[in-house]
Design a protein around this motif. Sequence first.
Motif, mmCIF file in Angstrom:
data_model
loop_
_atom_site.group_PDB
_atom_site.id
_atom_site.type_symbol
_atom_site.label_atom_id
_atom_site.label_comp_id
_atom_site.label_asym_id
_atom_site.label_seq_id
_atom_site.Cartn_x
_atom_site.Cartn_y
_atom_site.Cartn_z
ATOM 1 N N HIS B 227 25.864 87.319 66.842
ATOM 2 C CA HIS B 227 27.270 87.242 67.227
ATOM 3 C C HIS B 227 28.217 87.910 66.233
ATOM 4 C CE1 HIS B 227 26.831 83.407 64.998
ATOM 5 N NE2 HIS B 227 28.064 83.657 64.634
ATOM 6 N N PHE B 228 27.673 88.523 65.203
ATOM 7 C CA PHE B 228 28.555 89.290 64.320
ATOM 8 C C PHE B 228 28.604 90.755 64.734
ATOM 9 C CE2 PHE B 228 27.213 85.631 61.772
ATOM 10 C CZ PHE B 228 28.470 85.079 61.590
ATOM 11 N N GLU B 245 18.365 84.814 79.653
ATOM 12 C CA GLU B 245 18.607 84.342 78.291
ATOM 13 C C GLU B 245 19.109 85.477 77.399
ATOM 14 O OE1 GLU B 245 18.660 81.397 77.140
ATOM 15 O OE2 GLU B 245 17.206 80.137 78.193
ATOM 16 N N LEU B 246 20.067 85.132 76.533
ATOM 17 C CA LEU B 246 20.498 86.037 75.478
ATOM 18 C C LEU B 246 19.722 85.631 74.229
ATOM 19 C CD1 LEU B 246 22.500 88.204 74.450
ATOM 20 C CD2 LEU B 246 24.036 86.340 73.841
ATOM 21 N N VAL B 247 18.870 86.513 73.742
ATOM 22 C CA VAL B 247 18.018 86.120 72.618
ATOM 23 C C VAL B 247 18.326 86.944 71.378
ATOM 24 C CG1 VAL B 247 16.187 85.505 74.249
ATOM 25 C CG2 VAL B 247 16.112 87.720 73.095
ATOM 26 N N GLU B 248 18.005 86.376 70.231
ATOM 27 C CA GLU B 248 18.028 87.113 68.962
ATOM 28 C C GLU B 248 16.586 87.287 68.522
ATOM 29 O OE1 GLU B 248 20.625 85.118 66.202
ATOM 30 O OE2 GLU B 248 22.250 85.029 67.664
ATOM 31 N N ALA B 250 14.991 86.196 66.111
ATOM 32 C CA ALA B 250 14.329 84.969 65.673
ATOM 33 C C ALA B 250 13.764 84.162 66.841
ATOM 34 C CB ALA B 250 15.313 84.100 64.892
ATOM 35 N N ASP B 251 14.247 84.424 68.051
ATOM 36 C CA ASP B 251 13.753 83.686 69.217
ATOM 37 C C ASP B 251 12.452 84.273 69.757
ATOM 38 O OD1 ASP B 251 16.060 82.046 69.288
ATOM 39 O OD2 ASP B 251 17.161 83.680 70.246
ATOM 40 N N VAL B 261 9.050 84.163 74.002
ATOM 41 C CA VAL B 261 10.329 83.610 73.555
ATOM 42 C C VAL B 261 10.115 82.120 73.291
ATOM 43 C CG1 VAL B 261 11.131 83.260 75.952
ATOM 44 C CG2 VAL B 261 12.783 83.321 74.081
ATOM 45 N N GLN B 262 10.681 81.642 72.176
ATOM 46 C CA GLN B 262 10.444 80.257 71.781
ATOM 47 C C GLN B 262 11.496 79.342 72.393
ATOM 48 O OE1 GLN B 262 8.785 80.029 67.685
ATOM 49 N NE2 GLN B 262 10.090 81.803 67.348
ATOM 50 N N THR B 263 11.051 78.453 73.242
ATOM 51 C CA THR B 263 11.979 77.524 73.886
ATOM 52 C C THR B 263 11.674 76.100 73.423
ATOM 53 O OG1 THR B 263 10.674 76.848 75.807
ATOM 54 C CG2 THR B 263 11.763 78.990 75.937
ATOM 55 N N ILE B 264 12.531 75.166 73.821
ATOM 56 C CA ILE B 264 12.311 73.777 73.406
ATOM 57 C C ILE B 264 11.019 73.244 74.012
ATOM 58 C CG2 ILE B 264 14.748 73.259 73.003
ATOM 59 C CD1 ILE B 264 14.876 71.884 75.681
ATOM 60 N N GLY B 266 8.301 75.114 74.253
ATOM 61 C CA GLY B 266 7.200 75.959 73.802
ATOM 62 C C GLY B 266 7.442 77.421 74.151
#
Lengths: 311, 491
Positions: B227-228, B245-248, B250-251, B261-264, B266
Amino acid sequence: MLSRTASALYWLGRYVERADFIARLVEATVRLDALSARPAGEAAWQSALAVTYTDEAFAATGQAMTQANVARFLTLDASHPGSIVRCLELARNNARAVRTALTRDAWTAINRAWWLFQSRTSTGGATQTLNLVEQVKGETRGFEGSIHRMMRNEATWLIQLGAAVERADNTARLVDVKYHLLLPKGERVGGAVDRDQWTTILQTVSAVTAYRWLYSEGLRPSNVIDLLINRFELPRSLAACVEEAVGLLSQLAKRTGLQGEADRMARARMARMQKTQTSQVIVSGLHEYLKAFISENAMLDAAIARQFRFI
Amino acid sequence: MATRGAFDEIWGEGGPDTPRPEFAALSKWVADTPVTELQRRQQSAEAAFRQLGITFAVYGDSDAAERIIPFDIVPRVFLQSEWTRLCAGLVQRVEAINAFLEDIYGERRILKEGLIPPELIYRNEQFRPEVAGIRPPHGVWAHICGIDLVRTGPDEFFVLEDNARTPSGVSYMLENREAMIRLCPELFRDFRVAPVDSYPDMLLETMRSVAPGNNPKPVCVVLTPGHFNSAYYEHSFLADSMGVELVEAADLVVDDDVVWVQTIAGRVKVDVIYRRIDDDYLDPLTFRADSMLGVPGLIAAYRAGNVALINAPGNGIADDKAIYSYMPEIVRFYSGEEVKLPNVETFRCREPQMLQYVLDNLEKLVVKLVDGSGGYGMLVGPTATKAQISDFRAALIAEPHRYIAQPTLALSTVPTMAESGLAPRHVDFRPFVLTGSKGVNVVPGGLTRVALREGSLVVNSSQGGGTKDSFVLLDDNVPEVAQSQSQSQSQ
């Protein structure tokens, strides 16, 4: 839902709630300082810092303990990580990072709150300070309202869970203010100043009317403590926050299938609270009880982070 | 540069009293709406943009970390006939860009035939040998192109730049339209304006169409640096309006050449990534090792054919300013047709004769770094100081291959809100061209950028430019054929 999103939503809830609490605390302190028949003065501002655990940080600024200085420190000081303006900034950063999980209303509510305080540098006198905190409360109410119009799903519940955990922490600290706020020399427990202090604490959580409804007798410290700790009817009581966290965690479990340590901790805590007698808490030491509650709250926070794989 | 004499998109060449006949009604709307009313609506739009956080960051400007791009209330307009012609040119151009990329990272026929000097490719920083030999899923490279156009007369459109990497600005196209519908509803009642709001659906369809394998429900994500980033608003807006999904970085995690993609709950496998991170930062194992924004192993997963990257890595070679000057030849080579949307005349300073011409005419030319963007590192001869000209002269002589030069064009103008009321201001235009496995699509509209200072030709938002809505006016007797659909180009 992304793990990062879950974490940001939860912290968004915490920071907005924290901004609201600081606003309420400043409001209470202004009243305590100025409106009471016997002004509590410097001691009131000292206690406001003690409650937020920021007395050392304030001392490090080298400023005198005046209303103007402490009020500015707690509200608009961008260099102080616990100030309202920084809480709103952290809330907004989290909201920005996950704005796809928020409605437009929710995002604009938090963005507007942030903009409103960006250009402010001075709190001004007592009246202006009260106006400022009134604005903060208005903005956080607006955010809460927008949350209640979001879809009833994980995103909403995680924000609310963050708010519930934060609110429990805040109320515990607020009740503890009485431990830090010593009575002036010559004042007795139950005297005018003591009563003012308890009334102010009730005002902080908008519970003066609730008190009258629930207790037919006049103001008694043990009743105030009972109200803030044990009464489920009062949304900001420890009992209500704990109950709310249990409910939110089980809604999350139903939707996501994620259930674990956080649920067990929260439920055990609620069961304990249902058996808690206020009189016993007071006898065995209110300050110790609150300290234990706050550290238990931190453990619940950590369990939530593990359970939802926060990154 | 004098503004007078330039072709005005609404007023034509004669000024407010004699608008182009097709736009008489629109000109009347502009004239009949009091300036104070237009100003009020414009301010209301800007306040809404501020509140929505439709902002961008200006690099190196810490005081104004977040700005909104000024919005102008008077729309820029296209007739349907103009639009149809433009579309044909855009489709042709983007098909050629895709064919060129496929060739350059594959057989390299165009080099073997001697159309482009090989060192222009091999020594180009935008050329990525790391992706040579990879064929992206369904053979599509430039899924999203933003083609920058300028106009100098009723029929004179020129391509200024092809953006085939991660062109931005489409969120402004959509938000400007939202603002116009809210603030000037009478315009949409009186004129048939082609809608642009199908863009997110079209984009999602494009993404799905290039998913590897036959997964009927591919998982699509938008990858942002965070977001920067200056275009973060757009990244979140697009993810939001597509419902993905909007991912970075790290996801995401790459395991055994598969992207997850890492979700809550898994890990979930990812099929298509609309990445808004530059090649350099995309994968520290392949490109810049110090990148914190990228996903280690992403290119290996791409090479293994397990994920589609939008746009394909390596596209920079197609929109490089040094290659740009060859675009008419490139179009002819792959399509066998003459280019329908010509280039602005371009002098390649790497060629000694052209360099001499440029050096002799600096005060008449715009000189640009071949790898520059955002209005940085350029000389606008007619408005430059003597010192700036002599600095550029020295730079040109030292490293001529880094520069191209173009004549300053009399860019068209559109009436725009100035302090003293409406006045003509120069504009350019960026339509967005989508290429999926089933063909090429153009949403009828785009981003019009406007130079807010009188006489200025610089429209970049980082240099104080603004934006306008861009209307494509539908003919009443013609059914809505605002989209141009080409033949399938999947093989």
